[in-house]
Scaffold this motif. Structure first.
Motif, PDB file in Angstrom:
ATOM      1  N   CYS A   1       0.850  -1.196   0.000  1.00 53.27           N
ATOM      2  CA  CYS A   1       0.000   0.000   0.000  1.00 53.27           C
ATOM      3  C   CYS A   1       0.885   1.245   0.000  1.00 53.27           C
ATOM      4  CB  CYS A   1      -0.935  -0.012   1.207  1.00 53.27           C
ATOM      5  SG  CYS A   1      -2.264  -1.219   1.060  1.00 53.27           S
ATOM      6  N   TYR A   2       1.554   1.499  -1.113  1.00 59.29           N
ATOM      7  CA  TYR A   2       2.456   2.640  -1.225  1.00 59.29           C
ATOM      8  C   TYR A   2       1.994   3.556  -2.347  1.00 59.29           C
ATOM      9  CZ  TYR A   2       4.404  -0.215  -5.026  1.00 59.29           C
ATOM     10  OH  TYR A   2       4.553  -0.980  -6.160  1.00 59.29           O
ATOM     11  N   SER A   3       2.400   4.827  -2.239  1.00 61.48           N
ATOM     12  CA  SER A   3       2.016   5.819  -3.238  1.00 61.48           C
ATOM     13  C   SER A   3       3.067   5.906  -4.342  1.00 61.48           C
ATOM     14  CB  SER A   3       1.845   7.184  -2.578  1.00 61.48           C
ATOM     15  OG  SER A   3       1.626   8.194  -3.545  1.00 61.48           O
ATOM     16  N   LEU A   4       2.618   6.206  -5.543  1.00 62.02           N
ATOM     17  CA  LEU A   4       3.505   6.429  -6.689  1.00 62.02           C
ATOM     18  C   LEU A   4       3.771   7.917  -6.906  1.00 62.02           C
ATOM     19  CD1 LEU A   4       1.891   3.848  -9.136  1.00 62.02           C
ATOM     20  CD2 LEU A   4       4.044   3.583  -7.900  1.00 62.02           C
ATOM     21  N   ASP A   5       3.280   8.734  -5.985  1.00 61.65           N
ATOM     22  CA  ASP A   5       3.460  10.181  -6.052  1.00 61.65           C
ATOM     23  C   ASP A   5       4.823  10.518  -5.464  1.00 61.65           C
ATOM     24  OD1 ASP A   5       3.056  12.877  -6.249  1.00 61.65           O
ATOM     25  OD2 ASP A   5       1.277  12.954  -4.977  1.00 61.65           O
ATOM     26  N   SER A   6       5.721  11.115  -6.254  1.00 59.11           N
ATOM     27  CA  SER A   6       7.102  11.277  -5.811  1.00 59.11           C
ATOM     28  C   SER A   6       7.658  12.663  -6.124  1.00 59.11           C
ATOM     29  CB  SER A   6       7.976  10.200  -6.475  1.00 59.11           C
ATOM     30  OG  SER A   6       9.283  10.228  -5.981  1.00 59.11           O
ATOM     31  N   PRO A   7       7.087  13.735  -5.536  1.00 60.75           N
ATOM     32  CA  PRO A   7       7.572  15.080  -5.862  1.00 60.75           C
ATOM     33  C   PRO A   7       8.945  15.405  -5.298  1.00 60.75           C
ATOM     34  CG  PRO A   7       5.898  15.179  -4.148  1.00 60.75           C
ATOM     35  CD  PRO A   7       5.931  13.768  -4.627  1.00 60.75           C
ATOM     36  N   PHE A   8       9.429  14.610  -4.334  1.00 61.01           N
ATOM     37  CA  PHE A   8      10.703  14.923  -3.697  1.00 61.01           C
ATOM     38  C   PHE A   8      11.821  13.946  -4.041  1.00 61.01           C
ATOM     39  CE2 PHE A   8       7.254  16.239  -0.770  1.00 61.01           C
ATOM     40  CZ  PHE A   8       7.407  17.606  -0.923  1.00 61.01           C
ATOM     41  N   ASP A   9      11.530  12.956  -4.853  1.00 63.07           N
ATOM     42  CA  ASP A   9      12.540  11.938  -5.151  1.00 63.07           C
ATOM     43  C   ASP A   9      12.434  11.501  -6.614  1.00 63.07           C
ATOM     44  OD1 ASP A   9      14.460  10.009  -5.110  1.00 63.07           O
ATOM     45  OD2 ASP A   9      13.452   8.677  -3.686  1.00 63.07           O
ATOM     46  N   SER A  10      13.090  12.243  -7.473  1.00 66.97           N
ATOM     47  CA  SER A  10      13.048  11.923  -8.905  1.00 66.97           C
ATOM     48  C   SER A  10      13.895  10.705  -9.245  1.00 66.97           C
ATOM     49  CB  SER A  10      13.522  13.128  -9.734  1.00 66.97           C
ATOM     50  OG  SER A  10      14.866  13.459  -9.402  1.00 66.97           O
ATOM     51  N   ALA A  11      14.667  10.196  -8.276  1.00 68.09           N
ATOM     52  CA  ALA A  11      15.496   9.020  -8.527  1.00 68.09           C
ATOM     53  C   ALA A  11      14.714   7.719  -8.386  1.00 68.09           C
ATOM     54  CB  ALA A  11      16.689   9.006  -7.563  1.00 68.09           C
ATOM     55  N   GLN A  12      13.463   7.791  -7.924  1.00 70.52           N
ATOM     56  CA  GLN A  12      12.645   6.588  -7.802  1.00 70.52           C
ATOM     57  C   GLN A  12      12.594   5.832  -9.125  1.00 70.52           C
ATOM     58  OE1 GLN A  12      10.948   4.974  -5.471  1.00 70.52           O
ATOM     59  NE2 GLN A  12      11.074   6.348  -3.726  1.00 70.52           N
ATOM     60  N   SER A  13      12.645   4.510  -9.047  1.00 72.57           N
ATOM     61  CA  SER A  13      12.658   3.680 -10.258  1.00 72.57           C
ATOM     62  C   SER A  13      11.465   3.965 -11.158  1.00 72.57           C
ATOM     63  CB  SER A  13      12.662   2.197  -9.876  1.00 72.57           C
ATOM     64  OG  SER A  13      13.850   1.852  -9.221  1.00 72.57           O
ATOM     65  N   GLU A  14      10.260   4.058 -10.554  1.00 81.96           N
ATOM     66  CA  GLU A  14       9.058   4.279 -11.356  1.00 81.96           C
ATOM     67  C   GLU A  14       9.130   5.611 -12.100  1.00 81.96           C
ATOM     68  OE1 GLU A  14       7.951   1.852  -7.704  1.00 81.96           O
ATOM     69  OE2 GLU A  14       9.078   3.697  -8.107  1.00 81.96           O
ATOM     70  N   VAL A  15       9.666   6.634 -11.437  1.00 80.59           N
ATOM     71  CA  VAL A  15       9.795   7.954 -12.064  1.00 80.59           C
ATOM     72  C   VAL A  15      10.791   7.905 -13.215  1.00 80.59           C
ATOM     73  CG1 VAL A  15      10.460  10.368 -11.689  1.00 80.59           C
ATOM     74  CG2 VAL A  15       9.178   9.139  -9.921  1.00 80.59           C
ATOM     75  N   GLN A  16      11.945   7.307 -12.973  1.00 82.18           N
ATOM     76  CA  GLN A  16      12.967   7.204 -14.016  1.00 82.18           C
ATOM     77  C   GLN A  16      12.466   6.395 -15.208  1.00 82.18           C
ATOM     78  OE1 GLN A  16      16.323   8.501 -14.047  1.00 82.18           O
ATOM     79  NE2 GLN A  16      15.360   9.778 -12.490  1.00 82.18           N
ATOM     80  N   LEU A  17      11.792   5.291 -14.914  1.00 81.61           N
ATOM     81  CA  LEU A  17      11.253   4.423 -15.969  1.00 81.61           C
ATOM     82  C   LEU A  17      10.267   5.180 -16.850  1.00 81.61           C
ATOM     83  CD1 LEU A  17      10.766   1.361 -16.969  1.00 81.61           C
ATOM     84  CD2 LEU A  17       8.771   1.455 -15.466  1.00 81.61           C
ATOM     85  N   LEU A  18       9.269   5.806 -16.232  1.00 80.57           N
ATOM     86  CA  LEU A  18       8.206   6.441 -17.001  1.00 80.57           C
ATOM     87  C   LEU A  18       8.677   7.724 -17.676  1.00 80.57           C
ATOM     88  CD1 LEU A  18       5.235   5.738 -14.586  1.00 80.57           C
ATOM     89  CD2 LEU A  18       5.942   4.459 -16.604  1.00 80.57           C
ATOM     90  N   ASN A  19       9.603   8.441 -17.054  1.00 84.56           N
ATOM     91  CA  ASN A  19      10.159   9.624 -17.722  1.00 84.56           C
ATOM     92  C   ASN A  19      10.908   9.242 -18.990  1.00 84.56           C
ATOM     93  OD1 ASN A  19       9.103  11.293 -15.797  1.00 84.56           O
ATOM     94  ND2 ASN A  19      11.060  11.903 -14.895  1.00 84.56           N
TER      95      ASN A  19
END
Length: 437
Positions: free
Chosen positions: A168-186
């Motif tokens: 139960c975790y959020s995919l909202d990551s305004p403070f951590d652009s290094a997150q895998s999901e953020v890097q992948l989708l970007n």
């Protein structure tokens, strides 16, 4: 299951017509908190019954604008007293950005009262990418979709919907652009795709819907289904070129959703393809390896885990009842208490090959060579099932030096103890596959 999902579509259609108000961002208090110890109270000369220690105040936050400082003890917000950081988080989930509030803090050996206005959580910003925080109306209320796409786009784009794992975790990551999901989708958005992160109910901006740990597998699937159907109505989405990227448990949601809405393709990374007890048996062996267990330790761990899992899943015991049957079961099975009994029972009941049997689109199965949470064999099983009924539709590929979280790692042990940054080989494998199909 198909009948249930079909009925849900009709209900959700009428539901979506009545809800025009935008889903607000969650409140951004903007402090780092620590539990207030007796030693800290003594040092600070604080004679308080409760409170939490403010160890950091973030810039451009509610706390900064209201006058909070590092070293304060937060006692109350709106006369609601706090005793632990978790109680602050739980209270903020019930508040709305834009609302005024009062507070009481302890500073310099005296209590100070003040007022402020709750500011919203900031949105992500990435060079060359346009972000759009939108939502879909579902049976569980409005659910957040976080959209990323190329800047200044004026055309309909192929679309990738990201569905996450069991937690139960959020995919909202305004403070951590290094997150895998953020890097992948970007990386996908910079290559011409519109990407949508599908938030789970009860997390992030969805905190006022049914709590995530209370929902069933089917209810979660309903939400993702409606999100995709809502996306297909957007003028910047090519409804004939929608893909799901299913990470971990997201890879099981994908074929279930595909029974109700057309998908051009499914990408599954670190997922499961065999019945749940078989999956647990295979992956307990790799977990044992990641923990450097000896052969005899590994054998005992797998045996104990599977015995406890049978009590829980087949015999329908609670983790507490399983513990009474065999000491150690509750600790081994504690992860399942993070989701509802109904969720776990539905998961156990699935015949996973049958879900993939009817899917006629293209499939890419990815497994990281350092992923000890999922099984290489399961990905091969899915590929073989799809190709048996639809020859040539599925591909399986190993991503070298990559763990379950898509972080760089040379081995199971590295993935557990010392993972690196996001492994771009995942993006490259997906983009190469997308160009071919």
């Amino acid at each position: 299951m198909k009948k249930v999902l079909s009925i849900a579509i009709l209900i959700l259609h009428s539901f979506s017509c009545c809800c025009a108000q935008s889903l607000p961002r969650k409140v951004f208090l903007g402090i780092r908190m620590e539990r207030l110890t007796d030693d800290a109270k003594q040092i600070m000369g604080a004679n308080t019954a409760g409170g939490v220690l403010v160890s950091e105040v973030f810039a451009k936050s509610t706390a900064e604008s209201a006058g909070f400082k590092k070293g304060d003890i937060l006692l109350k917000i709106n006369e609601h007293a706090f005793t632990a950081p978790q109680s602050v988080v739980a209270y903020l989930n019930s508040q709305t950005a834009g609302e005024k509030f009062s507070y009481e803090i302890y500073r310099d050996k005296r209590n100070i009262k003040g007022k402020g206005t709750f500011l919203p959580m900031p949105k992500e910003e990435h060079a060359g990418i346009e972000m759009d925080y939108t939502e879909a109306a579902t049976l569980l209320g409005k659910q957040r979709m976080i959209i990323s796409k190329p800047e200044n786009n004026k055309t309909r784009l192929p679309t990738i919907v990201f569905i996450g794992g069991i937690g139960c975790y959020s995919l909202d990551s305004p403070f951590d652009s290094a997150q895998s999901e953020v890097q992948l989708l970007n990386s996908f958005s910079r290559n011409g795709f519109l990407c949508a992160r599908a938030e789970k109910p009860g997390v992030g901006d969805n905190a006022k819907t049914k709590a995530c740990p209370e929902i069933s597998f089917t209810e979660e699937a309903h939400g993702y289904l409606q999100m995709i159907n809502t996306l297909k109505q957007r003028t910047d989405v090519d409804s004939n070129a929608v893909y799901i990227f299913g990470h971990s448990m997201g890879g099981l949601f994908a074929p279930l959703i595909a029974k109700e809405t057309k998908l051009k393709g499914i990408i599954a990374y670190g997922t499961l393809g065999s019945n749940f007890l078989e999956y647990l048996m295979k992956t307990r062996k790799t977990i044992a390896e990641a923990y450097n267990m000896s052969a005899e330790e590994s054998d005992g761990f797998v045996k104990d885990y599977c015995e406890c899992a049978v009590y829980y899943f087949a015999d329908k015991m609670t983790t507490q009842q399983a513990e009474a049957k065999k000491h150690g079961c509750r600790e081994l099975l504690s992860v399942f208490d993070l989701r509802s009994r109904e969720y776990n029972d539905e998961l156990y009941a699935f015949n996973i090959p049958s879900l993939w049997k009817t899917y006629t689109g293209k499939v890419l199965l990815l497994w990281g060579s350092a992923d000890y949470i999922s099984s290489e064999d399961d990905h091969k099983m899915i590929a073989n099932t799809v190709n048996a009924y639809h020859p040539g539709n599925a591909e399986f590929e190993i991503v070298k030096n990559c763990g379950h979280g898509m972080l760089a790692a040379a081995s199971f042990q590295d993935a557990r103890n010392n993972p690196g940054v996001y492994n771009e080989a995942v993006s490259k494998a997906v983009l190469s596959w997308l160009k071919k199909i």
